[in-house]
Design a protein around this motif. Structure first.
Motif, PDB file in Angstrom:
ATOM      1  N   MET A 157       0.810  -1.186   0.000  1.00 55.66           N
ATOM      2  CA  MET A 157       0.000   0.000   0.000  1.00 55.66           C
ATOM      3  C   MET A 157       0.863   1.264   0.000  1.00 55.66           C
ATOM      4  N   VAL A 158       1.944   1.242   0.758  1.00 58.45           N
ATOM      5  CA  VAL A 158       2.853   2.378   0.785  1.00 58.45           C
ATOM      6  C   VAL A 158       3.495   2.564  -0.589  1.00 58.45           C
ATOM      7  N   ASP A 159       3.788   1.458  -1.288  1.00 57.95           N
ATOM      8  CA  ASP A 159       4.372   1.545  -2.620  1.00 57.95           C
ATOM      9  C   ASP A 159       3.424   2.242  -3.591  1.00 57.95           C
ATOM     10  N   LEU A 160       2.152   1.926  -3.512  1.00 59.49           N
ATOM     11  CA  LEU A 160       1.158   2.550  -4.380  1.00 59.49           C
ATOM     12  C   LEU A 160       1.060   4.048  -4.097  1.00 59.49           C
ATOM     13  N   GLY A 161       1.075   4.417  -2.842  1.00 57.29           N
ATOM     14  CA  GLY A 161       1.046   5.827  -2.470  1.00 57.29           C
ATOM     15  C   GLY A 161       2.277   6.555  -2.980  1.00 57.29           C
ATOM     16  N   PHE A 162       3.438   5.931  -2.837  1.00 60.76           N
ATOM     17  CA  PHE A 162       4.677   6.525  -3.318  1.00 60.76           C
ATOM     18  C   PHE A 162       4.640   6.704  -4.837  1.00 60.76           C
ATOM     19  N   LEU A 163       4.130   5.702  -5.566  1.00 61.11           N
ATOM     20  CA  LEU A 163       4.025   5.802  -7.017  1.00 61.11           C
ATOM     21  C   LEU A 163       3.080   6.929  -7.428  1.00 61.11           C
ATOM     22  N   LEU A 164       1.969   7.075  -6.722  1.00 61.04           N
ATOM     23  CA  LEU A 164       1.041   8.153  -7.057  1.00 61.04           C
ATOM     24  C   LEU A 164       1.657   9.526  -6.802  1.00 61.04           C
ATOM     25  N   ILE A 165       2.325   9.655  -5.674  1.00 62.75           N
ATOM     26  CA  ILE A 165       2.982  10.931  -5.371  1.00 62.75           C
ATOM     27  C   ILE A 165       4.047  11.238  -6.416  1.00 62.75           C
ATOM     28  N   THR A 166       4.836  10.252  -6.793  1.00 56.71           N
ATOM     29  CA  THR A 166       5.862  10.444  -7.815  1.00 56.71           C
ATOM     30  C   THR A 166       5.234  10.814  -9.149  1.00 56.71           C
ATOM     31  N   PHE A 167       4.152  10.149  -9.520  1.00 53.61           N
ATOM     32  CA  PHE A 167       3.480  10.434 -10.788  1.00 53.61           C
ATOM     33  C   PHE A 167       3.005  11.879 -10.839  1.00 53.61           C
ATOM     34  N   PHE A 168       2.321  12.338  -9.788  1.00 56.64           N
ATOM     35  CA  PHE A 168       1.804  13.696  -9.792  1.00 56.64           C
ATOM     36  C   PHE A 168       2.932  14.728  -9.732  1.00 56.64           C
ATOM     37  N   PHE A 169       3.981  14.416  -9.030  1.00 59.83           N
ATOM     38  CA  PHE A 169       5.117  15.335  -8.972  1.00 59.83           C
ATOM     39  C   PHE A 169       5.762  15.470 -10.348  1.00 59.83           C
ATOM     40  N   VAL A 170       5.991  14.363 -11.020  1.00 61.48           N
ATOM     41  CA  VAL A 170       6.644  14.390 -12.331  1.00 61.48           C
ATOM     42  C   VAL A 170       5.731  15.007 -13.384  1.00 61.48           C
ATOM     43  N   SER A 171       4.446  14.661 -13.366  1.00 58.53           N
ATOM     44  CA  SER A 171       3.543  15.181 -14.398  1.00 58.53           C
ATOM     45  C   SER A 171       3.329  16.687 -14.280  1.00 58.53           C
ATOM     46  N   THR A 172       3.401  17.242 -13.091  1.00 55.28           N
ATOM     47  CA  THR A 172       3.238  18.689 -12.961  1.00 55.28           C
ATOM     48  C   THR A 172       4.501  19.436 -13.356  1.00 55.28           C
ATOM     49  N   THR A 173       5.662  18.828 -13.231  1.00 61.72           N
ATOM     50  CA  THR A 173       6.884  19.517 -13.637  1.00 61.72           C
ATOM     51  C   THR A 173       7.109  19.432 -15.134  1.00 61.72           C
ATOM     52  N   TRP A 174       6.511  18.495 -15.826  1.00 63.84           N
ATOM     53  CA  TRP A 174       6.668  18.393 -17.277  1.00 63.84           C
ATOM     54  C   TRP A 174       5.872  19.446 -18.016  1.00 63.84           C
ATOM     55  N   ASN A 175       4.741  19.804 -17.484  1.00 67.22           N
ATOM     56  CA  ASN A 175       3.830  20.690 -18.189  1.00 67.22           C
ATOM     57  C   ASN A 175       3.805  22.051 -17.517  1.00 67.22           C
ATOM     58  N   ARG A 176       4.835  22.836 -17.719  1.00 68.71           N
ATOM     59  CA  ARG A 176       4.873  24.167 -17.133  1.00 68.71           C
ATOM     60  C   ARG A 176       4.256  25.167 -18.100  1.00 68.71           C
ATOM     61  N   PRO A 177       3.514  26.127 -17.584  1.00 68.35           N
ATOM     62  CA  PRO A 177       2.898  27.113 -18.475  1.00 68.35           C
ATOM     63  C   PRO A 177       3.960  28.004 -19.114  1.00 68.35           C
ATOM     64  N   GLY A 178       3.725  28.342 -20.357  1.00 64.66           N
ATOM     65  CA  GLY A 178       4.645  29.218 -21.074  1.00 64.66           C
ATOM     66  C   GLY A 178       3.965  30.540 -21.376  1.00 64.66           C
ATOM     67  N   ALA A 179       4.749  31.508 -21.704  1.00 65.23           N
ATOM     68  CA  ALA A 179       4.219  32.830 -22.020  1.00 65.23           C
ATOM     69  C   ALA A 179       4.838  33.319 -23.319  1.00 65.23           C
ATOM     70  N   VAL A 180       4.114  34.177 -24.001  1.00 66.48           N
ATOM     71  CA  VAL A 180       4.622  34.784 -25.225  1.00 66.48           C
ATOM     72  C   VAL A 180       5.605  35.874 -24.832  1.00 66.48           C
ATOM     73  N   ARG A 181       6.736  35.905 -25.483  1.00 61.56           N
ATOM     74  CA  ARG A 181       7.744  36.920 -25.189  1.00 61.56           C
ATOM     75  C   ARG A 181       7.525  38.116 -26.106  1.00 61.56           C
ATOM     76  N   PHE A 182       7.344  39.275 -25.511  1.00 63.28           N
ATOM     77  CA  PHE A 182       7.205  40.514 -26.266  1.00 63.28           C
ATOM     78  C   PHE A 182       8.482  41.321 -26.096  1.00 63.28           C
ATOM     79  N   PHE A 183       8.963  41.849 -27.192  1.00 61.33           N
ATOM     80  CA  PHE A 183      10.122  42.723 -27.164  1.00 61.33           C
ATOM     81  C   PHE A 183       9.637  44.137 -27.429  1.00 61.33           C
ATOM     82  N   ILE A 184       9.831  45.000 -26.478  1.00 63.60           N
ATOM     83  CA  ILE A 184       9.376  46.378 -26.586  1.00 63.60           C
ATOM     84  C   ILE A 184      10.558  47.221 -27.053  1.00 63.60           C
ATOM     85  N   PRO A 185      10.344  48.024 -28.094  1.00 63.18           N
ATOM     86  CA  PRO A 185      11.460  48.833 -28.600  1.00 63.18           C
ATOM     87  C   PRO A 185      11.864  49.916 -27.608  1.00 63.18           C
TER      88      PRO A 185
END
Length: 141
Positions: A1-29
């Protein structure tokens, strides 16, 4: 049971770090004198309601007199992306380049009724067609 909990925590930790929000870069003169762009190397875009785009090349009065304007949409074959590609092709062939300018300058002039979705579509076209010079401007400019 502890192994399953550890796997779930690892899954959510890894999946949230893979998909980081990006932003459009604007260059102002930087402040200073305005950049002069040859009329034949400029394209002005007005996003309209109903997924329509009004565009013209160069100066508005001269474009109206020379029939260098039109209304299109965002479709692949006949949309604003195709208009941009045609103008870039003509500039690369040095048919329209004045003063040695071979880069297209796109001026985007949204109004109060322009939807956010249409602005994103126009920005996508700038990225897809590798337009390196574009600017958002007020309607009066």
């Amino acid at each position: 049971m502890v192994d399953l909990g550890f796997l779930l925590i690892t899954f959510f930790f890894v999946s949230t770090t893979w998909n980081r929000p990006g932003a459009v870069r604007f260059f102002i003169p930087a402040k200073g004198s305005p950049t002069l762009v040859p009329a034949k190397a400029s394209l002005t875009i007005f996003p309209l309601q109903g997924n329509q785009v009004f565009y013209y090349f160069g100066n508005m009065q001269e474009a109206m007199a020379a029939n260098q304007f039109g209304i299109c949409n965002y479709s692949l074959n006949s949309g604003i992306g195709e208009i941009i590609r045609q103008r870039q092709s003509a500039l690369k062939q040095n048919q329209l380049a004045n003063n040695g300018s071979k880069q297209l300058m796109v001026m985007i002039k949204p109004n109060a009724e322009t939807s956010y979705n249409n602005l994103v579509k126009i920005l996508d076209e700038m990225l897809i067609n590798q337009v390196s010079k574009y600017a958002f401007m007020d309607l009066g400019e």
